[in-house]
Design a protein around this motif. Structure first.
Motif, PDB file in Angstrom:
ATOM      1  N   LEU A   1      -3.203   0.895  -7.974  1.00 54.68           N
ATOM      2  CA  LEU A   1      -4.083   1.769  -7.214  1.00 54.68           C
ATOM      3  C   LEU A   1      -3.398   2.126  -5.898  1.00 54.68           C
ATOM      4  O   LEU A   1      -2.607   1.354  -5.368  1.00 54.68           O
TER       5      LEU A   1
ATOM      6  N   ALA B   1      -2.683  -0.081  -3.112  1.00 61.18           N
ATOM      7  CA  ALA B   1      -3.931  -0.761  -2.754  1.00 61.18           C
ATOM      8  C   ALA B   1      -4.277  -1.917  -3.682  1.00 61.18           C
ATOM      9  O   ALA B   1      -5.425  -2.343  -3.733  1.00 61.18           O
TER      10      ALA B   1
ATOM     11  N   VAL C   1      -9.190   6.091  -2.970  1.00 62.06           N
ATOM     12  CA  VAL C   1      -8.376   5.274  -3.864  1.00 62.06           C
ATOM     13  C   VAL C   1      -8.164   6.021  -5.169  1.00 62.06           C
ATOM     14  O   VAL C   1      -9.088   6.604  -5.727  1.00 62.06           O
TER      15      VAL C   1
ATOM     16  N   ASN D   1      -3.942   4.054  -1.958  1.00 61.89           N
ATOM     17  CA  ASN D   1      -4.838   4.543  -0.917  1.00 61.89           C
ATOM     18  C   ASN D   1      -4.291   5.867  -0.403  1.00 61.89           C
ATOM     19  O   ASN D   1      -3.243   5.905   0.236  1.00 61.89           O
TER      20      ASN D   1
ATOM     21  N   LEU E   1     -11.038  -1.445  -1.648  1.00 59.34           N
ATOM     22  CA  LEU E   1     -10.629  -0.255  -2.403  1.00 59.34           C
ATOM     23  C   LEU E   1     -10.737  -0.482  -3.909  1.00 59.34           C
ATOM     24  O   LEU E   1     -11.115   0.427  -4.648  1.00 59.34           O
TER      25      LEU E   1
END
Length: 107
Positions: free
Chosen positions: A37, A46, A91, A39, A52
């Motif tokens: 993931l 992330a 996200v 940001n 998030l």
């Protein structure tokens, strides 16, 4: 094409990544070829940010609840609109982030 540096991820990311593989086989390479993931506000990976990760998990929950409650759509597979919904917040999955930044063509 850039490759993410994260090599570790928790069970929540693993579960969402598995959902992608199960319910999005046709578009998997567009959304998440890596269990990472990103940001989009800080431009950092992330995988170690519980807030998030929860934001993305909440989006999956809302998406699947909406699909389950929809009288017109009993298809469990994700559509392109579903993918866009999942990646509309700060996200995003790694592959959607590189699309947004223009590194790769849009889906």
């Amino acid at each position: 094409m850039p490759v993410p540096s994260s090599r570790n991820y928790n069970i929540a990311i693993d579960a969402m990544f598995a959902f992608n593989r199960l319910f999005c086989p046709s578009y998997l390479h567009h959304i998440s070829t890596y269990p990472v993931l990103f940001n989009s506000k800080t431009l950092k990976e992330a995988n170690n940010d519980p807030k998030l990760i929860k934001q993305m998990a909440d989006r999956y929950l809302k998406l699947f609840q909406a699909k389950e409650n929809s009288a017109s759509n009993k298809n469990p597979f994700m559509t392109r609109d579903d993918l866009n919904y999942l990646n509309q917040g700060a996200v995003k999955w790694w592959d959607m982030m590189i699309v947004e930044k223009g590194i790769r063509e849009d889906i």
